[in-house]
Design a protein around this motif. Structure first.
Motif, PDB file in Angstrom:
ATOM      1  N   VAL A  36     -20.558  30.945  16.183  1.00 17.67           N
ATOM      2  CA  VAL A  36     -21.062  30.926  17.554  1.00 17.67           C
ATOM      3  C   VAL A  36     -20.620  32.222  18.239  1.00 17.67           C
ATOM      4  O   VAL A  36     -19.716  32.912  17.755  1.00 17.67           O
ATOM      5  N   ARG A  37     -21.239  32.523  19.344  1.00 17.30           N
ATOM      6  CA  ARG A  37     -20.853  33.712  20.121  1.00 17.30           C
ATOM      7  C   ARG A  37     -19.402  33.558  20.580  1.00 17.30           C
ATOM      8  O   ARG A  37     -19.030  32.539  21.148  1.00 17.30           O
ATOM      9  N   GLY A  38     -18.598  34.569  20.314  1.00 18.57           N
ATOM     10  CA  GLY A  38     -17.198  34.531  20.702  1.00 18.57           C
ATOM     11  C   GLY A  38     -16.267  33.985  19.637  1.00 18.57           C
ATOM     12  O   GLY A  38     -15.055  33.929  19.840  1.00 18.57           O
ATOM     13  N   VAL A  69      -6.233  34.138  24.115  1.00 15.31           N
ATOM     14  CA  VAL A  69      -7.620  34.509  23.837  1.00 15.31           C
ATOM     15  C   VAL A  69      -8.577  33.427  24.342  1.00 15.31           C
ATOM     16  O   VAL A  69      -9.633  33.746  24.911  1.00 15.31           O
ATOM     17  N   ALA A  70      -8.213  32.170  24.178  1.00 12.50           N
ATOM     18  CA  ALA A  70      -9.062  31.078  24.677  1.00 12.50           C
ATOM     19  C   ALA A  70      -9.237  31.186  26.188  1.00 12.50           C
ATOM     20  O   ALA A  70     -10.352  30.991  26.704  1.00 12.50           O
ATOM     21  N   ASN A  71      -8.169  31.513  26.900  1.00 12.84           N
ATOM     22  CA  ASN A  71      -8.272  31.664  28.355  1.00 12.84           C
ATOM     23  C   ASN A  71      -9.227  32.790  28.726  1.00 12.84           C
ATOM     24  O   ASN A  71     -10.022  32.664  29.661  1.00 12.84           O
ATOM     25  N   ALA A  72      -9.166  33.895  27.991  1.00 13.46           N
ATOM     26  CA  ALA A  72     -10.067  35.018  28.259  1.00 13.46           C
ATOM     27  C   ALA A  72     -11.513  34.661  27.913  1.00 13.46           C
ATOM     28  O   ALA A  72     -12.438  34.973  28.671  1.00 13.46           O
ATOM     29  N   ALA A  75     -12.981  32.507  30.597  1.00  9.55           N
ATOM     30  CA  ALA A  75     -13.372  33.276  31.777  1.00  9.55           C
ATOM     31  C   ALA A  75     -14.675  34.039  31.566  1.00  9.55           C
ATOM     32  O   ALA A  75     -15.487  34.158  32.481  1.00  9.55           O
ATOM     33  N   VAL A  76     -14.881  34.555  30.360  1.00  8.26           N
ATOM     34  CA  VAL A  76     -16.045  35.395  30.082  1.00  8.26           C
ATOM     35  C   VAL A  76     -17.288  34.580  29.712  1.00  8.26           C
ATOM     36  O   VAL A  76     -18.390  34.868  30.181  1.00  8.26           O
ATOM     37  N   LEU A  77     -17.113  33.550  28.875  1.00 10.11           N
ATOM     38  CA  LEU A  77     -18.266  32.829  28.333  1.00 10.11           C
ATOM     39  C   LEU A  77     -18.525  31.476  28.987  1.00 10.11           C
ATOM     40  O   LEU A  77     -19.606  30.915  28.813  1.00 10.11           O
ATOM     41  N   ASP A  78     -17.544  30.927  29.681  1.00  5.42           N
ATOM     42  CA  ASP A  78     -17.669  29.617  30.323  1.00  5.42           C
ATOM     43  C   ASP A  78     -18.208  28.546  29.352  1.00  5.42           C
ATOM     44  O   ASP A  78     -19.210  27.897  29.621  1.00  5.42           O
TER      45      ASP A  78
END
Length: 136
Positions: A36-38, A69-72, A75-78
């Motif tokens: 998946v993306r991310g 990384v999960a937190n980032a 924030a970016v992909l929701d």
């Protein structure tokens, strides 16, 4: 560094990767073949084949990086959630370097991490729990 290990080559800077995060003990980068993306991988900087066999400090460092990384990614992909997994032993796959997969999930993605489920029998559960507790 293991010369044959592609993750060791990423850590050494000898192989390119899309690095998301790094600290003195770990590095996280996008999976080159994402589900998946991310889809990201978090790995220890030192070559370890088995994440469950590393010392407590290394294990904590890897999972602290997973959380960072999960937190980032949140924030970016929701995403709607995350799947986080590690496989050990001969089931690891093609790279013999300990790693954790971090997959941002959405309700409509095609990822399937389904498990066949059975009923937990009370007698078997009690016996197994007793044996595990005695080995701790």
């Amino acid at each position: 560094m293991e010369d044959e290990c592609e993750f060791c080559r990423i850590v050494a800077g000898d192989r390119s990767a899309h690095v998301l995060y790094e600290d003195d003990r770990t590095i996280a980068f996008l999976d080159a073949n994402p589900a998946v993306r991310g889809h990201s991988l978090v790995v220890p900087r030192v070559h370890e084949q088995e994440l469950l066999a590393v010392d407590e400090a290394m294990s904590a460092a890897v999972f602290d990086s997973v959380q960072t990384v999960a937190n980032a990614l949140e924030a970016v992909l929701d995403p709607d959630g995350f799947s986080v997994f590690h496989t050990s032993g001969p089931l690891v796959g093609t790279v013999d370097h300990a790693h954790v997969h971090l997959l941002p999930r959405t309700v409509d993605d095609d990822v399937s991490l389904s498990l066949f489920r059975d009923r937990l029998e009370p007698d078997d559960a009690s016996a197994l729990a007793t044996r595990v507790r005695s080995s701790l």
